[in-house]
Design an enzyme around this catalytic site. Structure first.
Site, mmCIF file in Angstrom:
data_model
loop_
_atom_site.group_PDB
_atom_site.id
_atom_site.type_symbol
_atom_site.label_atom_id
_atom_site.label_comp_id
_atom_site.label_asym_id
_atom_site.label_seq_id
_atom_site.Cartn_x
_atom_site.Cartn_y
_atom_site.Cartn_z
ATOM 1 N N GLU A 285 -20.648 -51.382 -3.262
ATOM 2 C CA GLU A 285 -20.370 -51.300 -1.817
ATOM 3 C C GLU A 285 -18.950 -50.773 -1.586
ATOM 4 O O GLU A 285 -17.995 -51.192 -2.241
ATOM 5 C CB GLU A 285 -20.506 -52.699 -1.210
ATOM 6 C CG GLU A 285 -20.132 -52.783 0.258
ATOM 7 C CD GLU A 285 -20.065 -54.217 0.754
ATOM 8 O OE1 GLU A 285 -20.090 -54.414 1.979
ATOM 9 O OE2 GLU A 285 -19.979 -55.143 -0.088
ATOM 10 N N LYS A 348 -25.685 -50.464 6.652
ATOM 11 C CA LYS A 348 -25.933 -51.904 6.660
ATOM 12 C C LYS A 348 -26.336 -52.384 8.050
ATOM 13 O O LYS A 348 -25.653 -52.121 9.042
ATOM 14 C CB LYS A 348 -24.667 -52.630 6.186
ATOM 15 C CG LYS A 348 -24.818 -54.118 5.958
ATOM 16 C CD LYS A 348 -23.507 -54.667 5.393
ATOM 17 C CE LYS A 348 -23.613 -56.137 5.049
ATOM 18 N NZ LYS A 348 -22.327 -56.634 4.501
ATOM 19 N N CYS A 400 -24.641 -56.025 0.176
ATOM 20 C CA CYS A 400 -23.891 -57.284 0.159
ATOM 21 C C CYS A 400 -24.628 -58.434 0.828
ATOM 22 O O CYS A 400 -25.627 -58.930 0.335
ATOM 23 C CB CYS A 400 -22.517 -57.059 0.796
ATOM 24 S SG CYS A 400 -21.354 -58.427 0.553
#
Length: 532
Positions: A285, A348, A400
């Site tokens: 990430e 995300k 994440c």
């Protein structure tokens, strides 16, 4: 037997001690310690204490025992938040402890509600363990969604190393594992009370029979499922995958002076694994700390494109994303192909409150340091599955925090992904237990969907998880390194959980309503603070 009969939590101190004992068992059953067997008995002490306090008629004592257990076990799971907000939010020790306590209390609400139920319900009912397990599971399900959700270290994750047990997650999600663990806890607590108080044995015997059938059936299915999955893996051509772990410290990661050094680290590490002939390379990430598509960063963009061309294989990296003409910033993953550049991306969708955006800024302005490096991010709005040219591999990338949400992750295999990538930056957590806890949750995502996971973490733990939850090729933490291993894309099709989601958890919610109604119907009445 006489010694058992003397074991009453008759004093407040005894009740509080049993609550702390249960909280300690929970702490020891999860990463880093991982004494998973303790999870199967962790709730017995506090449930006995709540039973005795409820029968003694003290509402205040019940509430204090439940709150103490819930809060201390919550702190055991999220103690690392103090270090995070102090190191990267600029808070002093007092505010750091307050922040940690606040999150622990949020987590504690659900365990507290369960504690009140345990004190009020009818322990002589043969359905007591079943209702207890259903209520606990329903509360975990609520924890996944209420106030954006924070399903961190649910009870089922304590079993992430026990592969035969966790295979039921392919039907039930992690919630089924939590249900099974709580079923045994409640059964053991019920048996202890029956032994101690010499109550009739019909209900405890039925409960033990139910728990044994559930355990034996789950374990038998687990071994069979693992055997089937491994047989399918042997028939599936593997893809050699390399993960690059740059290990950039969070405090300096976003400084302008580090941009070129970061690119250099990833270039050098990537070149070191090229002799292994990887077929796919994955970075963590925000491995690239700039806007990968922006003309303003053309110098760095060209270096990443050149590295992909040099490697000659697809490269997936985390970076900041943006849309031309907008001021929004995205936490994105970009797939680059040799000679073609960026061919696909994903932004995300479920952001981290207080880390990637600040809820109610006027109230939480003192935490603005946590988002100060890049500002508030914008959630993505499109789920993307990325096909790899030249490989029979379709990649779903989870970024994440998203990896702790079962229903979100399952949407990728549901849309055709046969390999999942979890890219993360756990540098926020230092060397606390949080990176290990975060990794353990990814294990259940693999099993739930019967889909292998490639995990790329900035500071570790990086590695690979098979479709059965077997972990291999892991890296040490806080080291710039690489790991290379074979990955077998899922050829078994979507699991029941992938297809239908949280059906089991919703069924538990229905049972929980019944359990709560029965417990609230006056089975146990408190005296003192309540009517007798």
């Amino acid at each position: 037997m006489d010694s058992i009969r003397r074991l009453h939590a008759s004093s407040p101190i005894a009740g509080y001690g049993l609550a702390c004992c249960s909280a300690l068992f929970i702490f020891l059953s999860i990463p880093k310690v991982d004494w998973w067997l303790l999870a199967w008995i962790a709730f017995v002490p506090v449930m006995v204490a709540l039973h005795d306090a409820g029968r003694n008629g003290s509402l205040t004592r019940v509430a204090l025992i439940a709150l103490l257990f819930a809060f201390v076990s919550g702190v055991a799971k999220v103690y690392w938040i103090r270090e995070t907000v102090m190191n990267y939010g600029g808070l002093n020790l007092a505010l750091g402890l307050v922040s940690m306590a606040g999150v622990a209390l949020v987590v504690a609400v659900y365990a507290f509600m369960f504690g009140i139920y345990a004190a009020r319900t009818d322990w002589k009912s043969p359905l007591f363990p079943l209702f207890s397990a259903a209520l606990w599971t329903a509360l975990e399900y609520a924890q996944t969604y209420v106030f954006t959700g924070f399903p961190w270290e649910l009870l089922g994750y304590s079993q992430h190393k026990v592969l035969p047990i966790i295979q039921i997650a392919g039907f039930t999600g992690v919630y089924g594992v939590s249900f099974l663990v709580m079923l045994l806890n409640a059964t053991l607590a019920m048996v202890f009370i029956a032994l101690r108080d010499s109550t009739p044995w019909r209900a405890p015997v039925f409960a033990m029979f139910l728990a044994c059938i559930a355990l034996i059936g789950t374990t038998g299915y687990g071994w069979w499922s693992i055997s089937q999955a491994r047989g399918l893996e042997r028939q599936t051509p593997p893809v050699k995958v390399a993960v690059v772990q740059g290990s950039k410290e969070q405090g300096i990661k976003w400084s302008k002076e580090e941009v070129q050094r970061t690119v250099d680290v990833y270039r050098d590490l990537t070149r070191s694994i090229l002799p292994h002939d990887p077929e796919f390379i994955v970075f963590p990430e925000t491995a690239m700390t700039f806007w990968l598509e922006s003309p303003a960063y053309e110098e760095y963009n060209e270096q990443v494109h050149a590295l992909t061309d040099e490697a000659g294989v697809p490269l997936l990296t985390g970076a900041l994303g943006y849309r031309s003409g907008e001021n929004d910033i995205y936490n994105s993953a970009f797939l680059l192909l040799p000679q073609r550049g960026i061919v696909s991306s994903y932004s995300k969708m479920h952001l981290v409150p207080f880390g990637e955006y600040l809820p109610i800024p006027s109230l939480f302005s003192f935490l603005s340091g946590l988002t100060g490096a890049i500002g508030d991010l914008t959630p993505g709005d499109e789920l993307t599955v990325m096909p790899l040219t030249g490989q029979d591999m379709h990649v779903g990338t989870v970024i994440c925090y998203e990896s702790i949400f079962p229903d979100l992750v399952r949407r990728f295999p549901l849309n055709g992904a046969n390999v999942l990538v979890v890219m993360t930056n756990d540098a926020w957590f230092g060397t606390s237990s949080a990176p290990s806890q975060h990794f353990s949750m990814a294990v259940l995502r693999a099993v739930e969907n019967g889909t292998p996971i490639i995990r790329a973490a900035n500071t570790g733990i990086s590695g690979f998880i098979s479709a059965t939850g077997a972990v291999y090729g892991t890296t040490p933490m806080m080291v710039a390194t690489t790991t290379v291993a074979n990955v077998h894309p899922n050829r078994g099709g979507p699991t029941f959980y992938t297809r239908y989601g949280d059906v089991f958890a919703l069924f538990c919610c229905v049972l929980a309503v019944v359990a709560a109604a029965l417990a609230g119907s006056g089975a146990i009445r408190f005296r003192g603070n309540a009517s007798s």
